[in-house]
Structure formats: structure tokens, C-alpha cells
Design a protein around this motif. Structure first.
Motif, short mmCIF file in Angstrom:
data_model
loop_
_atom_site.label_atom_id
_atom_site.label_comp_id
_atom_site.label_asym_id
_atom_site.label_seq_id
_atom_site.Cartn_x
_atom_site.Cartn_y
_atom_site.Cartn_z
N ASP A 90 9.03 -0.48 4.88
CA ASP A 90 8.13 -0.14 4.06
C ASP A 90 7.13 0.80 4.69
O ASP A 90 7.11 1.25 5.83
N LYS A 91 6.20 1.50 3.95
CA LYS A 91 5.20 2.55 4.52
C LYS A 91 3.93 1.88 4.41
O LYS A 91 2.94 2.88 4.06
N GLY A 92 3.63 0.69 4.34
CA GLY A 92 2.43 0.01 4.12
C GLY A 92 1.58 0.00 5.51
O GLY A 92 1.71 0.91 6.42
N LYS A 93 0.64 -0.77 5.52
CA LYS A 93 -0.49 -0.77 6.65
C LYS A 93 0.22 -1.33 7.99
O LYS A 93 -0.47 -0.99 8.91
N GLY A 94 1.45 -1.77 7.71
CA GLY A 94 2.04 -2.02 9.14
C GLY A 94 1.50 -3.23 9.99
O GLY A 94 0.54 -3.92 9.53
N ILE A 95 1.97 -3.06 11.01
CA ILE A 95 1.56 -4.25 12.18
C ILE A 95 1.14 -3.45 13.33
O ILE A 95 1.82 -2.66 14.11
N GLU A 96 -0.19 -4.03 13.67
CA GLU A 96 -0.41 -3.38 15.34
C GLU A 96 0.33 -3.82 16.29
O GLU A 96 0.76 -4.99 16.26
N GLU A 97 0.43 -2.94 17.24
CA GLU A 97 1.32 -2.85 18.44
C GLU A 97 1.18 -4.27 19.06
O GLU A 97 1.97 -5.02 19.68
N ILE A 98 -0.29 -4.91 19.20
CA ILE A 98 -0.47 -6.03 19.92
C ILE A 98 -0.05 -7.14 19.31
O ILE A 98 0.30 -8.40 19.88
N ASP A 128 0.80 -1.28 0.10
CA ASP A 128 -0.03 0.15 -0.06
C ASP A 128 0.85 1.23 0.01
O ASP A 128 0.32 2.09 -0.52
N GLY A 129 1.92 1.22 0.50
CA GLY A 129 2.77 2.18 0.74
C GLY A 129 3.84 2.59 -0.43
O GLY A 129 4.31 3.65 -0.59
N LYS A 130 4.03 1.70 -1.25
CA LYS A 130 4.59 1.90 -2.36
C LYS A 130 6.00 2.47 -2.36
O LYS A 130 6.70 3.11 -2.77
N TYR A 131 6.58 1.80 -1.16
CA TYR A 131 7.96 2.27 -0.85
C TYR A 131 8.80 1.03 -0.38
O TYR A 131 8.20 0.29 0.57
N LEU A 132 10.04 1.06 -0.47
CA LEU A 132 11.00 0.02 0.15
C LEU A 132 12.09 0.60 0.62
O LEU A 132 12.79 0.98 -0.42
N GLY A 133 12.57 0.46 1.56
CA GLY A 133 14.00 0.95 1.97
C GLY A 133 14.74 0.07 2.70
O GLY A 133 14.21 -1.14 3.24
N LEU A 134 16.26 0.19 2.28
CA LEU A 134 17.25 -0.73 2.78
C LEU A 134 18.33 0.12 3.09
O LEU A 134 18.73 1.08 2.51
N LYS A 135 18.73 -0.02 4.40
CA LYS A 135 19.62 0.83 5.18
C LYS A 135 20.67 -0.02 5.83
O LYS A 135 20.37 -0.86 6.56
N LEU A 136 22.02 0.42 5.68
CA LEU A 136 23.04 -0.56 6.40
C LEU A 136 23.86 0.17 7.15
O LEU A 136 24.37 1.40 6.70
N THR A 137 23.93 0.21 8.49
CA THR A 137 24.77 0.88 9.22
C THR A 137 25.62 0.08 10.08
O THR A 137 25.49 -1.30 10.19
N TYR A 138 26.50 0.79 10.97
CA TYR A 138 27.38 -0.19 11.55
C TYR A 138 28.17 0.83 12.99
O TYR A 138 28.11 1.83 12.93
N ASP A 139 28.45 -0.15 13.90
CA ASP A 139 29.27 0.43 15.01
C ASP A 139 30.41 -0.27 15.38
O ASP A 139 30.84 -1.07 14.29
N GLU A 160 9.83 -2.71 14.57
CA GLU A 160 9.01 -1.55 14.97
C GLU A 160 8.16 -1.22 13.92
O GLU A 160 8.38 -1.29 12.69
N SER A 161 6.89 -0.66 14.11
CA SER A 161 6.04 -0.61 13.23
C SER A 161 4.98 0.57 13.54
O SER A 161 4.35 0.53 14.72
N LYS A 162 4.84 1.51 12.65
CA LYS A 162 3.84 2.44 12.80
C LYS A 162 3.13 2.49 11.48
O LYS A 162 3.52 2.88 10.50
N PRO A 163 2.02 1.93 11.52
CA PRO A 163 1.07 1.82 10.12
C PRO A 163 0.94 3.16 9.25
O PRO A 163 0.77 4.32 9.68
N TYR A 164 1.41 2.93 7.89
CA TYR A 164 1.46 3.78 6.88
C TYR A 164 2.60 5.00 7.05
O TYR A 164 2.39 6.06 6.46
N GLU A 165 3.25 5.08 8.13
CA GLU A 165 4.47 5.57 8.35
C GLU A 165 5.75 4.81 8.10
O GLU A 165 6.49 5.26 7.23
N LYS A 166 6.06 3.77 9.02
CA LYS A 166 7.28 3.12 8.65
C LYS A 166 7.22 1.77 9.63
O LYS A 166 7.04 1.72 10.46
N THR A 167 7.43 0.66 8.84
CA THR A 167 7.46 -0.55 9.28
C THR A 167 8.82 -1.19 9.15
O THR A 167 9.24 -1.19 8.01
N SER A 168 9.55 -1.19 10.27
CA SER A 168 11.09 -1.70 10.06
C SER A 168 11.37 -3.01 10.60
O SER A 168 11.16 -3.38 12.04
#
Length: 311
Positions: free
Chosen positions: A241-249, A220-231, A293-301
Motif C-alpha cells: 500500500d502507499k499509506g502512512k507506513g511503519i517507522e523503521e524502529i 491514506d494512500g488509496k492504493y493496494l497492490g498484489l504481485k506474484l513472482t517466482y524463481d 519493507e516500509s517507506k511511509p506514503y511511498e510503499k509498504t510491502s
């Protein structure tokens, strides 16, 4: 002299009486413990041994018995949870196997009974049979992969792996398909080579599972992100993605066997429910961790971390 003898006898009698009383109390306490343990075991209760005693050694034993009861109750709870999970898994697998096999039988009956069917129609039906058969094989393979991972039968060789290259290769396999469907694709991979303790095939499968999951449920969000970080200690791969996400429950349940979203039985979201469980097991086999971590239609990571090698 007689008075002294009487005093000594009196003291000895007191000592004997005291010891007898102590022994009687201990025997009563031990009898209580025995009866209470029988009740706990036979009735399968969550009770503990609550005994008031000044006997230090007996106190130590009671503490250890209660620790053992706690451990036993935890084992039983985990066992019941696994039983429910396995029962649900078998039920869902039966459903997922039955559906494509029923369709296959329908196609075969059509081919067998319809004498007027054209060659093009026959070829189309055979193609559909082939596709559905592949779905069944994929499901069975996923089931056995998970079984091997959980039983410890699947050996995964750990070595030094360039995580940058795996990330590039994995996203490129989906890139053309994503852009053709109008997805915005965001890729953030540092130029510095990052090496981790891992396995090339296992990490590649983890990446593919997470990207496929993001496309399937986040379309639904028509977005896909890939990020690589390190310490200094770890590398972190984030797929979002920015789709419907997953409810906290439901966040804590997505890695469970056969867990799927409510509409996962819908044609658009059909899946075995094993993909994320396999992903989590693979990450753990590599000594890493995975989180959501998920916020529906904002960001699900989904973020998985692996131990970094700096040499």
C-alpha cells in the motif's frame, strides 16, 4: 651405586612434588569453578568462568561450561521476553474484550430500562449487540488460533497448491469494495501456473490478513497492490500500500503478539494485534518466510515466500 640411588630418589621426589603441585592447582581451580558457578546460579548473573590454566582437559571443560552458561542465559532471556509479551497480550486482550462487552451491557440496559423505546430503536440496539458479540468471538478465535499454532496443536496438511488461483480469489473478494472507495488496485499475476508446497486454507488466510492489514493501515494512500513472482526455488507474493507506513524502529516488532500501531486503539484502526502474528506463524508452518519493507506514503510491502514445486 649410592650416588645413582640418591639421584633416582631425588628424581622420584621431584616427580611426587610436581604431581602434588599440579593436583593442588587443579583442586584450587575446581574449587574456584564450584564457587563461581554457585554465585552465577544464585545471583543470576551473566558472568563467565575465566581461569588461566595449562591443563588441556580442564580447558576443554571450562569452554563447555561457558557454552552451557551462554545457552542458559539465552533461554532465560527468551523466557523473560515471552513473559513480557504474554503479559502485554493478556492486558490488551482484556482491554479489547472489555470495550465491546461494556458497550453490549450499555445497549442491553437501555433495552431493559427504557420502556418507551420504539421497535425500530430496539431492533437497531439488538443489531449493535449482535455486531459487538461477533467482535468478541472473532477476538477469542484469533487468540486460540495463535495459541494452537505456537503450541504445535494445529495440524496443517501440506500439499501441492496453485498459488495463482489463491491470489486471484483473495484479491477478488476485496476488489469491488476497494474500487467503490476510490482505491487504485494493481494486480500482477503471471499467466504461468505456479505451484507451491502449502495449504489452501492457510495461504488464503495469510492473503486475507495481509490485504485487510493493508486496507486498515494504508487507507491514506488509496492504493493496494498484489504481485506474484517466482524463481527456480520459490514463489513470492507481495501485498503493498502507499499509506502512512511503519517507522523503521517498529518494523521488527509488527509480527510480535498484540503489537499494534500507536493509533490502533483509535476506532479507525481498531484491531486485536494478533493478525500479523498469526500470519507469520502460518507462513513458518508452511516452511516459508515473511518480510516487511516500509517507506511511509511511498510503499509498504509485506512479502511472503513459499517453496516452489516445478512438477
Amino acid at each position: 651405586m649410592i650416588t645413582l640411588l640418591i639421584i633416582i630418589i631425588f628424581i622420584l621426589i621431584c616427580i611426587i612434588l610436581f604431581k602434588t603441585n599440579v593436583e593442588k592447582k587443579r583442586n584450587n581451580t575446581l574449587k574456584y569453578i564450584q564457587n563461581k558457578l554457585n554465585k552465577i546460579i544464585n545471583e543470576n548473573t551473566n558472568e563467565k568462568l575465566l581461569v588461566e590454566t595449562e591443563d588441556k582437559e580442564l580447558k576443554k571443560i571450562l569452554v563447555e561450561i561457558n557454552n552451557l552458561l551462554d545457552f542458559n542465559q539465552k533461554i532465560l532471556a527468551d523466557y523473560r521476553k515471552k513473559e513480557i509479551s504474554i503479559s502485554k497480550m493478556l492486558s490488551n486482550i482484556s482491554h479489547d474484550l472489555k470495550t465491546p462487552l461494556t458497550v453490549v451491557l450499555g445497549y442491553i440496559e437501555t433495552i431493559k430500562l427504557d420502556n418507551n423505546i420504539s421497535k425500530d430503536e430496539r431492533d437497531l440496539l439488538l443489531s449493535n449487540v449482535y455486531t459487538k458479540a461477533l467482535e468478541v468471538i472473532d477476538l477469542i478465535n484469533e487468540f486460540f488460533d495463535l495459541a494452537k499454532l505456537e503450541s504445535g496443536d494445529k495440524d496443517i496438511t501440506i500439499s501441492r497448491v496453485n498459488i495463482n488461483e489463491i491470489c486471484r480469489k483473495s484479491i477478488l473478494e476485496f476488489y469491488e469494495n476497494l474500487t467503490s472507495k476510490g482505491y487504485e488496485v494493481s494486480i500482477d499475476i503471471p499467466s504461468t501456473n505456479i505451484y507451491v508446497l502449502g495449504n489452501l486454507d492457510a495461504i488464503h488466510r495469510i492473503m486475507n490478513n495481509l490485504i485487510s492489514n493493508a486496507i486498515k493501515y494504508g487507507s491514506d494512500g488509496k492504493y493496494l497492490g498484489l504481485k506474484l513472482t517466482y524463481d527456480d526455488n520459490c514463489s513470492y507474493v507481495e501485498i503493498c500500500d502507499k499509506g502512512k507506513g511503519i517507522e523503521e524502529i517498529n518494523v521488527d516488532r509488527v509480527f510480535e503478539r498484540m503489537y499494534t500501531l500507536e493509533d490502533s486503539r483509535n476506532k479507525l484502526y481498531q484491531g486485536s494485534g494478533l493478525g500479523l502474528t498469526i500470519t507469520k506463524r502460518l507462513v513458518e508452518k508452511l516452511g516459508g518466510k515473511i518480510s516487511l519493507e516500509s517507506k511511509p506514503y511511498e510503499k509498504t510491502s509485506f512479502i511472503f515466500q513459499l517453496k516452489r514445486i516445478t512438477y
